[in-house]
Motif scaffolding. Sequence first.
Motif, PDB file in Angstrom:
ATOM      1  N   ASP A 163       0.831  -1.197   0.000  1.00 26.60           N
ATOM      2  CA  ASP A 163       0.000   0.000   0.000  1.00 26.60           C
ATOM      3  C   ASP A 163       0.873   1.258   0.000  1.00 26.60           C
ATOM      4  OD1 ASP A 163      -2.405   1.537   0.261  1.00 26.60           O
ATOM      5  OD2 ASP A 163      -1.931   1.783   2.383  1.00 26.60           O
ATOM      6  N   ARG A 164       0.671   2.122  -0.959  1.00 27.07           N
ATOM      7  CA  ARG A 164       1.419   3.380  -1.070  1.00 27.07           C
ATOM      8  C   ARG A 164       2.931   3.138  -1.089  1.00 27.07           C
ATOM      9  NH1 ARG A 164      -1.183   7.283   3.436  1.00 27.07           N
ATOM     10  NH2 ARG A 164       0.301   8.754   2.508  1.00 27.07           N
ATOM     11  N   LEU A 165       3.315   2.062  -1.742  1.00 27.75           N
ATOM     12  CA  LEU A 165       4.706   1.618  -1.731  1.00 27.75           C
ATOM     13  C   LEU A 165       5.692   2.747  -2.006  1.00 27.75           C
ATOM     14  CD1 LEU A 165       6.923  -0.615  -1.778  1.00 27.75           C
ATOM     15  CD2 LEU A 165       6.412  -0.877  -4.232  1.00 27.75           C
ATOM     16  N   HIS A 166       5.501   3.438  -3.100  1.00 28.82           N
ATOM     17  CA  HIS A 166       6.500   4.420  -3.532  1.00 28.82           C
ATOM     18  C   HIS A 166       6.405   5.746  -2.778  1.00 28.82           C
ATOM     19  CE1 HIS A 166       8.203   1.859  -6.593  1.00 28.82           C
ATOM     20  NE2 HIS A 166       6.978   1.531  -6.975  1.00 28.82           N
ATOM     21  N   GLU A 167       5.438   5.837  -1.857  1.00 30.42           N
ATOM     22  CA  GLU A 167       5.389   6.994  -0.954  1.00 30.42           C
ATOM     23  C   GLU A 167       6.124   6.718   0.349  1.00 30.42           C
ATOM     24  OE1 GLU A 167       1.422   8.660  -0.379  1.00 30.42           O
ATOM     25  OE2 GLU A 167       0.750   7.575  -2.164  1.00 30.42           O
ATOM     26  N   ASN A 168       6.486   5.468   0.583  1.00 26.99           N
ATOM     27  CA  ASN A 168       7.167   5.132   1.829  1.00 26.99           C
ATOM     28  C   ASN A 168       8.446   5.960   1.938  1.00 26.99           C
ATOM     29  OD1 ASN A 168       8.978   3.618   3.745  1.00 26.99           O
ATOM     30  ND2 ASN A 168       7.188   2.295   3.848  1.00 26.99           N
ATOM     31  N   PRO A 169       8.654   6.653   3.053  1.00 28.02           N
ATOM     32  CA  PRO A 169       9.799   7.559   3.173  1.00 28.02           C
ATOM     33  C   PRO A 169      11.144   6.912   2.885  1.00 28.02           C
ATOM     34  CG  PRO A 169       8.272   7.913   4.976  1.00 28.02           C
ATOM     35  CD  PRO A 169       7.782   6.706   4.240  1.00 28.02           C
ATOM     36  N   ILE A 170      11.268   5.640   3.178  1.00 31.47           N
ATOM     37  CA  ILE A 170      12.555   4.990   2.957  1.00 31.47           C
ATOM     38  C   ILE A 170      12.869   4.838   1.470  1.00 31.47           C
ATOM     39  CG2 ILE A 170      12.029   2.501   2.827  1.00 31.47           C
ATOM     40  CD1 ILE A 170      14.120   2.147   5.088  1.00 31.47           C
ATOM     41  N   LEU A 171      11.817   4.972   0.635  1.00 34.67           N
ATOM     42  CA  LEU A 171      11.990   4.822  -0.811  1.00 34.67           C
ATOM     43  C   LEU A 171      11.989   6.157  -1.546  1.00 34.67           C
ATOM     44  CD1 LEU A 171       9.774   1.666  -1.476  1.00 34.67           C
ATOM     45  CD2 LEU A 171      12.235   1.803  -1.108  1.00 34.67           C
ATOM     46  N   THR A 172      11.979   7.257  -0.821  1.00 33.26           N
ATOM     47  CA  THR A 172      12.031   8.569  -1.450  1.00 33.26           C
ATOM     48  C   THR A 172      13.284   9.310  -0.993  1.00 33.26           C
ATOM     49  OG1 THR A 172      10.858   9.796   0.290  1.00 33.26           O
ATOM     50  CG2 THR A 172       9.507   8.666  -1.366  1.00 33.26           C
ATOM     51  N   ASN A 173      13.770  10.199  -1.829  1.00 23.71           N
ATOM     52  CA  ASN A 173      14.986  10.939  -1.484  1.00 23.71           C
ATOM     53  C   ASN A 173      14.764  11.841  -0.278  1.00 23.71           C
ATOM     54  OD1 ASN A 173      16.441   9.740  -3.552  1.00 23.71           O
ATOM     55  ND2 ASN A 173      15.905  11.338  -5.031  1.00 23.71           N
ATOM     56  N   GLN A 174      13.638  12.563  -0.271  1.00 23.48           N
ATOM     57  CA  GLN A 174      13.367  13.452   0.855  1.00 23.48           C
ATOM     58  C   GLN A 174      13.136  12.647   2.135  1.00 23.48           C
ATOM     59  OE1 GLN A 174      13.642  16.849   1.084  1.00 23.48           O
ATOM     60  NE2 GLN A 174      13.449  16.319   3.247  1.00 23.48           N
ATOM     61  N   GLY A 175      12.431  11.549   2.012  1.00 31.51           N
ATOM     62  CA  GLY A 175      12.193  10.712   3.174  1.00 31.51           C
ATOM     63  C   GLY A 175      13.483  10.173   3.759  1.00 31.51           C
ATOM     64  N   SER A 176      14.392   9.758   2.893  1.00 34.37           N
ATOM     65  CA  SER A 176      15.673   9.244   3.370  1.00 34.37           C
ATOM     66  C   SER A 176      16.466  10.315   4.102  1.00 34.37           C
ATOM     67  CB  SER A 176      16.487   8.699   2.189  1.00 34.37           C
ATOM     68  OG  SER A 176      15.879   7.544   1.648  1.00 34.37           O
ATOM     69  N   LYS A 177      16.401  11.541   3.602  1.00 37.08           N
ATOM     70  CA  LYS A 177      17.092  12.649   4.284  1.00 37.08           C
ATOM     71  C   LYS A 177      16.505  12.866   5.676  1.00 37.08           C
ATOM     72  CE  LYS A 177      18.321  15.202   0.077  1.00 37.08           C
ATOM     73  NZ  LYS A 177      18.065  16.437  -0.718  1.00 37.08           N
ATOM     74  N   THR A 178      15.179  12.813   5.755  1.00 34.51           N
ATOM     75  CA  THR A 178      14.521  12.993   7.050  1.00 34.51           C
ATOM     76  C   THR A 178      14.889  11.866   8.006  1.00 34.51           C
ATOM     77  OG1 THR A 178      12.661  14.122   5.983  1.00 34.51           O
ATOM     78  CG2 THR A 178      12.286  13.266   8.206  1.00 34.51           C
ATOM     79  N   ILE A 179      14.926  10.646   7.500  1.00 36.33           N
ATOM     80  CA  ILE A 179      15.293   9.493   8.326  1.00 36.33           C
ATOM     81  C   ILE A 179      16.709   9.654   8.865  1.00 36.33           C
ATOM     82  CG2 ILE A 179      15.803   7.019   8.268  1.00 36.33           C
ATOM     83  CD1 ILE A 179      13.461   6.789   6.204  1.00 36.33           C
ATOM     84  N   LYS A 180      17.627  10.080   8.021  1.00 35.95           N
ATOM     85  CA  LYS A 180      19.011  10.274   8.467  1.00 35.95           C
ATOM     86  C   LYS A 180      19.086  11.338   9.563  1.00 35.95           C
ATOM     87  CE  LYS A 180      21.302   8.896   4.156  1.00 35.95           C
ATOM     88  NZ  LYS A 180      22.074   9.346   2.967  1.00 35.95           N
ATOM     89  N   THR A 181      18.312  12.393   9.407  1.00 39.85           N
ATOM     90  CA  THR A 181      18.289  13.455  10.423  1.00 39.85           C
ATOM     91  C   THR A 181      17.744  12.925  11.742  1.00 39.85           C
ATOM     92  OG1 THR A 181      18.013  15.187   8.757  1.00 39.85           O
ATOM     93  CG2 THR A 181      17.348  15.720  11.002  1.00 39.85           C
ATOM     94  N   LEU A 182      16.656  12.142  11.666  1.00 42.72           N
ATOM     95  CA  LEU A 182      16.049  11.592  12.882  1.00 42.72           C
ATOM     96  C   LEU A 182      16.986  10.615  13.581  1.00 42.72           C
ATOM     97  CD1 LEU A 182      12.448  11.049  11.504  1.00 42.72           C
ATOM     98  CD2 LEU A 182      13.078  12.616  13.350  1.00 42.72           C
ATOM     99  N   MET A 183      17.673   9.798  12.820  1.00 43.82           N
ATOM    100  CA  MET A 183      18.616   8.855  13.417  1.00 43.82           C
ATOM    101  C   MET A 183      19.749   9.603  14.105  1.00 43.82           C
ATOM    102  SD  MET A 183      18.829   5.494  10.926  1.00 43.82           S
ATOM    103  CE  MET A 183      19.429   6.348   9.452  1.00 43.82           C
ATOM    104  N   SER A 184      20.208  10.667  13.474  1.00 42.66           N
ATOM    105  CA  SER A 184      21.287  11.466  14.053  1.00 42.66           C
ATOM    106  C   SER A 184      20.844  12.159  15.341  1.00 42.66           C
ATOM    107  CB  SER A 184      21.771  12.494  13.035  1.00 42.66           C
ATOM    108  OG  SER A 184      22.768  13.319  13.588  1.00 42.66           O
TER     109      SER A 184
END
Length: 274
Positions: free
Chosen positions: A50-71
């Motif tokens: 469901d909404r596969l390609h909207e998953n943040p881990i699969l988008t460039n902006q989402g990946s940037k946000t994930i990296k920020t949150l992990m940091s």
Amino acid sequence: MKNSVGIMQGRLSPPVDGRIQAFPWDCWEREFFQAKEIGLDLIDWIVEADRLHENPILTNQGSKTIKTLMSKTGIRIGAVCADYFMDCPLLRCSPSELKERLEVLDLLIVRLNNLNIKYLEIPFVDNSAIKDAAELEQIKQVIKPTLEKAYQLGVTFAFETSLPDETFKAFLLSLNHPAARANYDTGNSASLGYNPKEELEAYGKLVVTVHIKDRILNGGTVPLGQGNTDFATCFLTLRAKKYAGPFILQVARSGDEIESAKGNLAFVRKYLNE
């Protein structure tokens, strides 16, 4: 045992549409801060059809946000649970469907590499369960060509199946590749009536991720300690096999997910500290 302990994504938030497991679209960012406050080490990320390609881990902006949150939080993503392959299995599909699903697998490998996530959990249970020897052979042929790319990009497949222990062990050994390993789900094995000692003696050295869950024999998920999972044997045997991977809370819903997570974390740490 000095293993990290994490939680399945969504288990710190209210259920989505009453489902026990689903991507928490409205609050996935908040879960990093909640996990830190509780004292967890990591999150096991969910990727669904469901909404596969909207998953943040699969988008460039989402990946940037994930990296920020992990940091910011120190909470890392220990694994990605590819529930996509439950709804879109690599079995019993047309050639065009298989091609599309393998493209998703390839994309996931690349995105995990981008975020330095080591484990991709691929389920072959329920709708995607391997039903016979012919399907087992088919999966071998489908998976084998993907293993070397995953390995070169630092990704290890953690397969979860409902196969008996010796059959699962033979499957992993037949793939004969360091990127082909196992996920062990304590609750699912208990529900199937499998003996955890026998299972982990058979393929425990190949286990790289463990899902912590309690289930009733032939039944559903219940709070930890209230089902048929033999946690003492699971932890003791994993210790003997020198298991060094993460333990992921994939537990029953309680209505108060934060308090439940605290209690479940304490439950696991009690065994780890023994």
